[in-house]
Every structure is written in C-alpha cells, then in structure tokens.
Scaffold this motif. Structure first.
Motif, PDB file in Angstrom:
ATOM      1  N   VAL A 150      -6.915 -15.074  -3.654  1.00 49.28           N
ATOM      2  CA  VAL A 150      -5.529 -14.732  -3.348  1.00 49.28           C
ATOM      3  C   VAL A 150      -4.677 -15.995  -3.330  1.00 49.28           C
ATOM      4  CG1 VAL A 150      -6.050 -12.618  -2.088  1.00 49.28           C
ATOM      5  CG2 VAL A 150      -5.965 -14.791  -0.845  1.00 49.28           C
ATOM      6  N   MET A 151      -5.349 -17.137  -3.149  1.00 53.46           N
ATOM      7  CA  MET A 151      -4.661 -18.423  -3.186  1.00 53.46           C
ATOM      8  C   MET A 151      -5.702 -19.505  -3.472  1.00 53.46           C
ATOM      9  SD  MET A 151      -1.714 -19.496  -0.479  1.00 53.46           S
ATOM     10  CE  MET A 151      -0.467 -20.704  -0.943  1.00 53.46           C
ATOM     11  N   PRO A 152      -5.862 -19.892  -4.722  1.00 50.83           N
ATOM     12  CA  PRO A 152      -6.895 -20.867  -5.072  1.00 50.83           C
ATOM     13  C   PRO A 152      -6.587 -22.258  -4.502  1.00 50.83           C
ATOM     14  CG  PRO A 152      -6.090 -19.673  -7.009  1.00 50.83           C
ATOM     15  CD  PRO A 152      -5.146 -19.399  -5.900  1.00 50.83           C
ATOM     16  N   SER A 153      -7.640 -22.981  -4.194  1.00 52.07           N
ATOM     17  CA  SER A 153      -7.500 -24.370  -3.754  1.00 52.07           C
ATOM     18  C   SER A 153      -7.709 -25.295  -4.941  1.00 52.07           C
ATOM     19  CB  SER A 153      -8.521 -24.689  -2.662  1.00 52.07           C
ATOM     20  OG  SER A 153      -8.519 -26.081  -2.361  1.00 52.07           O
ATOM     21  N   SER A 154      -6.774 -26.223  -5.115  1.00 52.14           N
ATOM     22  CA  SER A 154      -6.908 -27.201  -6.190  1.00 52.14           C
ATOM     23  C   SER A 154      -7.764 -28.389  -5.768  1.00 52.14           C
ATOM     24  CB  SER A 154      -5.526 -27.696  -6.629  1.00 52.14           C
ATOM     25  OG  SER A 154      -4.845 -28.300  -5.538  1.00 52.14           O
ATOM     26  N   LEU A 155      -8.117 -28.462  -4.486  1.00 52.33           N
ATOM     27  CA  LEU A 155      -8.938 -29.562  -3.988  1.00 52.33           C
ATOM     28  C   LEU A 155     -10.430 -29.265  -4.128  1.00 52.33           C
ATOM     29  CD1 LEU A 155      -6.994 -30.451  -0.697  1.00 52.33           C
ATOM     30  CD2 LEU A 155      -6.810 -31.529  -2.945  1.00 52.33           C
ATOM     31  N   ASN A 156     -10.799 -28.033  -3.830  1.00 54.98           N
ATOM     32  CA  ASN A 156     -12.200 -27.625  -3.904  1.00 54.98           C
ATOM     33  C   ASN A 156     -12.231 -26.111  -4.059  1.00 54.98           C
ATOM     34  OD1 ASN A 156     -14.912 -26.911  -3.402  1.00 54.98           O
ATOM     35  ND2 ASN A 156     -15.223 -28.723  -2.121  1.00 54.98           N
ATOM     36  N   GLU A 157     -12.861 -25.637  -5.099  1.00 55.88           N
ATOM     37  CA  GLU A 157     -12.878 -24.195  -5.353  1.00 55.88           C
ATOM     38  C   GLU A 157     -13.486 -23.418  -4.197  1.00 55.88           C
ATOM     39  OE1 GLU A 157     -14.659 -21.128  -8.732  1.00 55.88           O
ATOM     40  OE2 GLU A 157     -14.472 -23.267  -9.179  1.00 55.88           O
ATOM     41  N   ALA A 158     -14.416 -24.037  -3.462  1.00 57.58           N
ATOM     42  CA  ALA A 158     -15.046 -23.364  -2.328  1.00 57.58           C
ATOM     43  C   ALA A 158     -14.072 -23.151  -1.175  1.00 57.58           C
ATOM     44  CB  ALA A 158     -16.249 -24.173  -1.851  1.00 57.58           C
ATOM     45  N   TRP A 159     -12.960 -23.860  -1.167  1.00 53.39           N
ATOM     46  CA  TRP A 159     -11.969 -23.726  -0.093  1.00 53.39           C
ATOM     47  C   TRP A 159     -10.875 -22.713  -0.419  1.00 53.39           C
ATOM     48  CZ3 TRP A 159     -11.226 -29.759   0.515  1.00 53.39           C
ATOM     49  CH2 TRP A 159     -12.390 -30.298   1.059  1.00 53.39           C
ATOM     50  N   SER A 160     -10.981 -22.053  -1.539  1.00 55.49           N
ATOM     51  CA  SER A 160      -9.966 -21.083  -1.940  1.00 55.49           C
ATOM     52  C   SER A 160      -9.946 -19.894  -0.995  1.00 55.49           C
ATOM     53  CB  SER A 160     -10.236 -20.589  -3.362  1.00 55.49           C
ATOM     54  OG  SER A 160     -10.157 -21.638  -4.290  1.00 55.49           O
ATOM     55  N   LEU A 161      -8.772 -19.318  -0.808  1.00 57.45           N
ATOM     56  CA  LEU A 161      -8.640 -18.077  -0.055  1.00 57.45           C
ATOM     57  C   LEU A 161      -8.941 -16.924  -0.999  1.00 57.45           C
ATOM     58  CD1 LEU A 161      -5.326 -18.688   1.954  1.00 57.45           C
ATOM     59  CD2 LEU A 161      -7.675 -19.268   2.580  1.00 57.45           C
ATOM     60  N   THR A 162      -9.801 -16.030  -0.564  1.00 58.71           N
ATOM     61  CA  THR A 162     -10.209 -14.898  -1.392  1.00 58.71           C
ATOM     62  C   THR A 162      -9.912 -13.585  -0.672  1.00 58.71           C
ATOM     63  OG1 THR A 162     -12.451 -14.748  -0.504  1.00 58.71           O
ATOM     64  CG2 THR A 162     -12.086 -16.333  -2.288  1.00 58.71           C
ATOM     65  N   VAL A 163     -10.095 -12.485  -1.378  1.00 54.37           N
ATOM     66  CA  VAL A 163      -9.876 -11.179  -0.751  1.00 54.37           C
ATOM     67  C   VAL A 163     -10.860 -10.946   0.386  1.00 54.37           C
ATOM     68  CG1 VAL A 163      -8.879 -10.109  -2.804  1.00 54.37           C
ATOM     69  CG2 VAL A 163     -11.363 -10.080  -2.487  1.00 54.37           C
ATOM     70  N   THR A 164     -11.939 -11.690   0.399  1.00 56.37           N
ATOM     71  CA  THR A 164     -12.954 -11.512   1.443  1.00 56.37           C
ATOM     72  C   THR A 164     -12.656 -12.367   2.676  1.00 56.37           C
ATOM     73  OG1 THR A 164     -14.630 -11.071  -0.254  1.00 56.37           O
ATOM     74  CG2 THR A 164     -15.411 -11.616   1.958  1.00 56.37           C
ATOM     75  N   ASN A 165     -12.473 -13.673   2.471  1.00 55.18           N
ATOM     76  CA  ASN A 165     -12.317 -14.547   3.641  1.00 55.18           C
ATOM     77  C   ASN A 165     -10.908 -14.574   4.214  1.00 55.18           C
ATOM     78  OD1 ASN A 165     -10.795 -16.275   1.996  1.00 55.18           O
ATOM     79  ND2 ASN A 165     -12.495 -17.675   1.619  1.00 55.18           N
ATOM     80  N   ALA A 166      -9.934 -13.960   3.530  1.00 54.73           N
ATOM     81  CA  ALA A 166      -8.554 -13.971   4.027  1.00 54.73           C
ATOM     82  C   ALA A 166      -8.117 -12.617   4.567  1.00 54.73           C
ATOM     83  CB  ALA A 166      -7.598 -14.396   2.911  1.00 54.73           C
ATOM     84  N   SER A 167      -9.002 -11.624   4.542  1.00 57.48           N
ATOM     85  CA  SER A 167      -8.587 -10.260   4.871  1.00 57.48           C
ATOM     86  C   SER A 167      -8.729  -9.962   6.357  1.00 57.48           C
ATOM     87  CB  SER A 167      -9.412  -9.251   4.070  1.00 57.48           C
ATOM     88  OG  SER A 167     -10.758  -9.259   4.502  1.00 57.48           O
ATOM     89  N   SER A 168      -8.071  -8.870   6.778  1.00 59.87           N
ATOM     90  CA  SER A 168      -8.202  -8.369   8.140  1.00 59.87           C
ATOM     91  C   SER A 168      -9.527  -7.620   8.282  1.00 59.87           C
ATOM     92  CB  SER A 168      -7.040  -7.434   8.471  1.00 59.87           C
ATOM     93  OG  SER A 168      -5.817  -8.125   8.501  1.00 59.87           O
ATOM     94  N   THR A 169      -9.774  -7.090   9.465  1.00 62.17           N
ATOM     95  CA  THR A 169     -11.000  -6.340   9.712  1.00 62.17           C
ATOM     96  C   THR A 169     -10.966  -5.008   8.956  1.00 62.17           C
ATOM     97  OG1 THR A 169     -10.089  -5.227  11.656  1.00 62.17           O
ATOM     98  CG2 THR A 169     -11.169  -7.367  11.997  1.00 62.17           C
ATOM     99  N   PRO A 170     -12.128  -4.447   8.649  1.00 61.18           N
ATOM    100  CA  PRO A 170     -12.154  -3.148   7.958  1.00 61.18           C
ATOM    101  C   PRO A 170     -11.412  -2.048   8.712  1.00 61.18           C
ATOM    102  CG  PRO A 170     -14.315  -4.179   7.856  1.00 61.18           C
ATOM    103  CD  PRO A 170     -13.483  -5.021   8.774  1.00 61.18           C
ATOM    104  N   TYR A 171     -11.468  -2.071  10.048  1.00 61.44           N
ATOM    105  CA  TYR A 171     -10.782  -1.046  10.831  1.00 61.44           C
ATOM    106  C   TYR A 171      -9.270  -1.151  10.654  1.00 61.44           C
ATOM    107  CZ  TYR A 171      -9.474   1.903  14.779  1.00 61.44           C
ATOM    108  OH  TYR A 171      -8.930   2.888  15.559  1.00 61.44           O
ATOM    109  N   THR A 172      -8.749  -2.381  10.665  1.00 64.16           N
ATOM    110  CA  THR A 172      -7.315  -2.587  10.439  1.00 64.16           C
ATOM    111  C   THR A 172      -6.906  -2.081   9.064  1.00 64.16           C
ATOM    112  OG1 THR A 172      -7.301  -4.538  11.870  1.00 64.16           O
ATOM    113  CG2 THR A 172      -5.482  -4.312  10.318  1.00 64.16           C
TER     114      THR A 172
END
Length: 333
Positions: free
Chosen positions: A272-294
C-alpha cells in the motif's frame, strides 16, 4: 480473498470514483480561465458543476475515512509523510468551496474577480498535487523499519512524481473540456471541443510516458492490460470529440481515468506504500490493516450505505442533465 484484500479493492474503487468525478470538476475550474472569455461564460462553466461539485468530494472523504479505518498504518504514514502537500490540497478544497458559494454574494467586479481567481488556482493546484502524491506512493518513499516516513518534501518532487502531476492536470482538464462540451450549447460548446482536442493530444503524450515508465518499473501482465485500455480509451475520446460525439467522448475519457488509476493500484498491490529504503519495510495490505473484526463491521456498513449514496448521486446527475448556455444566465444586477 481476505478482507484486507477486499478493502484494498474498495479503497481503489473510491479513489477511482473520486478522480472520475472530481476530475472533470477540477477541469472545469481550470477552464474558467482557459476557455471562458467573459464573466457570463465563466458563470456558465461554474453552473455546469454547481449542483454536483460538493457531492463529488464525498468520494474523497469516503476514501480517506476508509483508509483510516481499514489501514491505519497506511493512513498514519501517508498523512504524516505527505503532510504539506495534503494540507495544501485541503486548503485549496476549502477555499474553492467558499469561492463557489461567495462569488455571487456581491456585485463588485473586484470581489467576483478575486473569487474567480480562487476557483481557478484551487482547481489547478489539487489536480497537479494528486498526481504527485500518487506518483510517490507507487514509486516508493523513504519508510523505515518502524513504518515511519523519514524523508522530506524535496524527496517528493522527483521527476516521476512531477510527471504524474502533469498527467493528472492535463487529463482532468481534458476531461473537464469534454464535460463542458457535453453540458453547454452555443459558441462555448464549439470552443470547448476544439480545446479538448489540443488538450487530449498533450495528455496522450504525457500519459504514455508516465504509464510506460510505471509499467517498466513495477508492471506485470494485469497492469499492462490496464495501460493498453487507458491508451486506447484516450485515443477514442479524442476521436469521438473530433466527431462531435460529446457523450461518447466523455465516457471514453472517464474510462481512461478508471483504467489509469486501476493500473496504479495493480502495480502497487500487495503493497500500500512501498519503502524505497528496504523492500522489507514496505507497508502492505497485511501489516498495515486493521483487525479482521473491524474490517468485518466496516464491510457490513459499507454494503448498506454505499449503494444508497451512489443511487442518490446518480439521481442528482439525472435531474441536472440538461445543457446550458449564456442565454440561460441572467444579466448581472
């Protein structure tokens, strides 16, 4: 498909709807200086979007609210890292709305001229800055391991993002010119079509460069298909405009916007927002999302409210579908 994937698609849909509707809205605002020859013609242009401009901005509020609720990490990083350009856009949208409402409150020439300047600049600047913002989102920005933006404003003014800004500015203005031809009668209609042709050719050159750059950098097969659709639709919009088929031209210019935005989101996913410093630090649909209940609660709410809003807005466009011209504008007191 997980709920966070569904909400990525829904947010892409909201941004697409916003750019489709607010795109011609911004374009008409720019045309108040590029096309209109006098105050009466500027009043014609403003009246073409008068009943709908505020409804178009609902899509932005919905996109921002959905991002906040579904992807809070994305929202926090985006709005903190892009604070200055987003603040400028917000300021322009506020002033633009005030200008629409206050321009006719007094008859003094200077009063109305100042508000008309505000409509022009507060349409042009957001149209450009949205392209810069999304160009940076797709290209990637300096995000560290804590999901925080560590760059500065100068980092956002790179060649790719600036080209993206020029593309959205020219594309929205072309979209607005076609909409003006569709909604007006008389001399202003003919001049809008002529201007749309020139704007369309300029847009085609810029868009081909930007979308080609995007495809070469991050694209895949799906994004290539979207790019081809966008280019073909833009050519069709120019051709049907030359043939005097304003309705078809507006539809094709809208398809161009839809396909171009779809291409950007296709190249972005699953980030959802790639990191130009390190690809592993990019924001993804998984690590940036709310809880499944929300996300589950949001899905139920959106499933009920969204269709009602879309039906109401569609009804508004139907009610105000007729063409207008200078003969429909009363002389100033």
């Amino acid at each position: 498909m997980e709920l966070h994937d569904v909400w990525f698609v829904l947010i892409a849909f909201l941004w697409t709807g916003y750019f489709f509707l607010e795109g011609f809205d911004f374009g008409v605002g720019v045309l108040t200086k590029l096309l209109a020859r006098d105050r009466k013609e500027r009043r014609v242009l403003i009246n073409t979007i008068g009943p709908v401009w505020d409804g178009n901005e609902v899509w932005l509020l919905s996109a921002g609210g959905a991002t906040f609720a579904a992807f809070p990490e994305w929202y926090a990083t985006l709005f903190s890292g892009f604070y200055l350009p987003l603040l400028i856009i917000l300021f322009c949208l506020i002033v633009r709305g005030v200008a629409f409402e206050y321009r006719h409150k007094r008859d003094e020439d200077r009063w109305q001229t100042n508000w008309e300047h505000a409509i022009f600049w507060c349409s042009l600047i957001p149209a450009f800055l949205w392209g810069v913002a999304f160009g940076n989102i797709v290209r990637g920005v300096k995000i560290n391991a804590e999901m925080e933006y560590v760059g500065n404003v100068a980092d956002l003014l790179n060649p790719y993002a600036l080209l993206g800004g020029l593309v959205t500015l020219t594309l929205f203005t072309f979209h607005g010119a076609v909409f003006t031809a569709l909604k007006t009668v008389g001399d202003i209609r003919g001049r809008a079509r002529a201007l749309a042709t020139r704007l369309g050719l300029l847009t085609a050159v810029l868009a081909l460069g930007f979308l080609g750059w995007t495809q070469a950098d991050r694209g895949d097969t799906a994004s290539l298909v979207a790019m081809i659709v966008a280019v073909v639709a833009l050519v069709a919009a120019i051709a049907t405009n030359l043939a005097g088929r304003e309705g078809w031209s507006f539809a094709f210019s809208g398809v161009t916007i839809v396909a171009a935005v779809a291409m950007l989101f296709l190249t972005l996913f699953p980030d959802v927002m790639p990191s130009s410093l390190n690809e592993a630090w990019s924001l993804t649909v998984t690590n940036a999302s709310s809880t499944p209940y929300t996300l589950k609660i949001m899905t139920w709410c959106a499933g009920i409210a969204a269709p009602l809003v879309m039906l109401y807005q569609g009804w508004t466009y139907w009610v105000f579908r007729k063409r207008i011209g200078t003969q429909h504008i009363a002389d100033a007191h």
